[in-house]
Design a protein around this motif. Sequence first.
Motif, PDB file in Angstrom:
ATOM      1  N   GLU A 672       0.926  -1.366   0.248  1.00  0.00           N
ATOM      2  CA  GLU A 672      -0.423  -0.063  -0.525  1.00  0.00           C
ATOM      3  C   GLU A 672       0.664   1.473  -0.550  1.00  0.00           C
ATOM      4  N   PRO A 745      -5.682   0.364  -1.071  1.00  0.00           N
ATOM      5  CA  PRO A 745      -6.679  -0.426  -0.802  1.00  0.00           C
ATOM      6  C   PRO A 745      -7.776  -1.214  -1.885  1.00  0.00           C
ATOM      7  N   LEU A 748      -5.070  -4.101  -3.062  1.00  0.00           N
ATOM      8  CA  LEU A 748      -5.453  -5.141  -2.068  1.00  0.00           C
ATOM      9  C   LEU A 748      -6.208  -6.062  -1.874  1.00  0.00           C
ATOM     10  N   ASN A 749      -7.204  -5.183  -1.842  1.00  0.00           N
ATOM     11  CA  ASN A 749      -8.388  -6.197  -1.633  1.00  0.00           C
ATOM     12  C   ASN A 749      -9.431  -6.215  -2.444  1.00  0.00           C
ATOM     13  N   THR A 844      -4.704  10.600  -3.976  1.00  0.00           N
ATOM     14  CA  THR A 844      -4.303   9.984  -2.473  1.00  0.00           C
ATOM     15  C   THR A 844      -4.136  11.341  -1.617  1.00  0.00           C
TER      16      THR A 844
END
Length: 966
Positions: A672, A745, A748-749, A844
């Motif tokens: 991340e 995220p 990654l998720n 971000t």
Amino acid sequence: GGEGNNPPATFLIRSPTNTFRNNVAAGSEESGFWFNVKTSVGGYSQNIFPGDYNPSEFPVTEFIGNVAHSNKGNGIQTWPGTAPDGYSPLEECVLENSRVYRNSENGFFIAGGQNIVIKGGLIADNKIGVNINWADKTILTSIRIIGFSTQYQRIVKTLGYQSLCSTSSEPIFGVKLYPNSRDPSMDGTSVEDVHFSKFSDSTGCEGSTALTVNDVPRDLSFDSKTTVQRLTFDDDVRPISICDADEAYVDSIQIKDDGSLNPSDSSSGNVVAIDPLMTLLDLVCSPIPRSCAQYCFGVCGQKVSVTTNSQGTADVVLRISDEKGNVLDRPPKFRPRMNTETETLWNNFREYVTTLPSGNYTAEFRKITEEKEEGEEPKIIDEAYWPGFAHVTLGNPPDDCSNYLDSFELLIPETNLTSSAGEHVDVCDQLIRNSDFKEGNAQEAGWHHTGGGLKYVETSFGTALSTLERNAWGAGPAYFFDTRCMIKGETYKIDLQMRLEFTHGGGASCDVNAKYGNGVCPRANLKTIASDSSGGETVSFKWNVAAAAGPWEDGQWNRFTGIFQVDETMANAENVILFFERLRTSVEIQLSAVTVKRLDTDYCADLIYNGDFEDGHFAGWSYTGQAKLDIISPGAPNFETGDLSGHALITQVRDHWFWGQSQEIRKECLVENQQYAITGRVKLGSTVCDPFHMHPKPGGCPSVFLMVIKDGGAELYQEIGQTVGPYTDDYHGWQYVTGVFKAAPAHLNGDSVVFYVGAGTVSENVAIDDFSIFPITDTNEAYLSCDNLIRNGDFEIGDARGYNVIGGGSLSMQIPGYNSSVYALLHSERDSTFYGIRQVIDTTCLEVGSVWEIKARFKILDGDTLEPVQCNRQETWGDAMCPIITVHSVDYEQGDVETYHAWPDTDKLPSDWTSSDFNLYLSNFTVTEKMSTYPLVSVYVDKVMKNLNVILDDFSIRPLEVSAET
């Protein structure tokens, strides 16, 4: 209409809360009394009871004095019902003073339940008096059980009735005990105050016994807490035999007894299987004649089971040693599953089982073989051995004694070995032991299968392994990796040759471009098995770790390859299995030259596999849409030397902008907030493309994207790289692609993250080469930074990477740039005021309320004469306006757009515009909620009159508190 009740019962009991007294159930085709009790109420009664009412939890109100005789199946049964649990009342269900006789199968059949008490009464002339099958806390008390009564023997002989035993070698049993418990915390079967008669060879049914153990258990290790007490037998009755269960490899049989079964005296002890371990433990035991059992005193132990590979372990013993120096070699038992005895089926194992008392023990595998040279005595070779994997399971501690096992350690040898020639060998360097199939035969090759069988086949270059009569889509070869080598972070490459052949002969084909259907090529996967805290198993998969490399030649040997990294799940697993599947039946899979070699390279150094295609195949690659793939030669040139590479990958069909090459990247490597750079080469057919057009648009160059897959669907599409402009003809039409993204995220998720090439002109095939996605370790202005949202703001890289246009026009490099720098960026061919230079920024970094300063240098030229042009900083509309920067936030899913014009801060800028030089632009903006949360935020140059060229340099957007001095 014919009989519709199958199987029928005289009394079908769905609700146990009733009274059954002095009834007779005789002559049924199946059973007399059938407790077919469900977990809910059905039929006309379902509206009477509350929805959570569970009949199976209630005992029968009263069941006394009932008779069940002459039924073709069972006299009284409690199965099926709430399968697989059976009738399971929470309190004892007492079946009292029943008379159950002359039923063709079982007198009582108690299966899959709990808390059943058979109290009093008579059970006679059934093949099995009481058959207990996977039921907990079953109590038999105060019963008389007769095997083959003298009266019934006379009837059979006089009237010609069918005997209980159709042949003299068919035994009958009084009580058949079950080896396994459903709930290890509950008691098993208790047999007390029961008298047995007419269980002997004199009845004509040889081998009959009062007590026996079921030889078809759910698990071959006996774990039911079984006790017998106050049993009596007629003189000719054989009390017990466990021979059938022992021959079926049921181990650790232990029946607690008060002395009723003691062949010597009335002392209490345990009935156990004949086992040399009892001698090792200095236990006092007496053999029980004709029972395959012995009666031992002082038994207090805990079961230890070691399960391992069925291949290569037939002559391997488990050597157990204690602290006193006692040593016992434990031979293995083969554990067949799925009703097959083949040792090559991947669900079959060997198991070493023992019960150990108090003490500390170590164990190791030893391979014992015999070597004999001509003229010499045989030599026994006894050496350490490791079967690839082993799983140690400790049984439940006994609850009636305390001096049981203290510790048990399985010794695992090192992987570093020294060969007979003195060479250093590490077995983890190559996980496949018999990669050329020169050792043994197919049943001893170290390989397993998931259905069908295995055989060796001879080829022009040696021996290969082939499946035999594959019986399912998922059937294929399988190999258990050495778990010692499953170290987290290690990287392995799978490489082999594969050929497909029809079961009845002749080379078979597959389509490497097919994703499903009968023509699809096989794939290789990894299966991991680990024990969970509840005693069960957790199974997980890594799909498609290796695949057909492509192109595929039908009937020939083809490359099959892939790469994987050992993750935490694999490192902690008891089994890691490589298996091949996904192929139509009637076609066999043949393997040759199989290697799984450890690599020294960093698995996460590049998230793309086989990005340069220099081995002439496209292993690891797939496609979006229906693009199809093929290898071409030559590939892209080296941009420094001009030398052409050997191969590249091209699409065969492109009917939509999103059709293109794709690959599932190594998601497990993503960290991340870590930035990843994308580089590669693309070529769009024979067409000149515009790198600066936003996709999808005719004439545009290809871009690269990420797609996050979650629960079977695409959850996120993200453009992460573009063709670098300006377009050049210098390299045979090949263009440079670059980009950057930050792992979030959402990546990654997801279940998987797919990289793909798209956009560009539809109907033009795209060729790619030299693609790589790698973590950024040295930050520079080409990458993302929250210190400066703009990438490549000074253009000193020498190209326009990171930029495209909004609206239209063309971008090119301008020489010189601001302040005698080499490059600036020129936007020409502007046909509208709204055409502008654009860059997507990293959201971000954008926290709501944060303030950012925009800084740039602009110069304006006449589009025809290229002469410098003046503008008015004070104008907010009209042809004399100077350039401004606009922040554009978009949420396509919601269909919403927010546009913010960052007007120049005229108080900090000179009032006049110097047309012959670069002019400073300063402004700032405060981040709104939409800027922070919308998935696509870009900035672009706006408001310059059409037909004027705009030159941009020294472009930056920095947080106000760290802005550079102007």
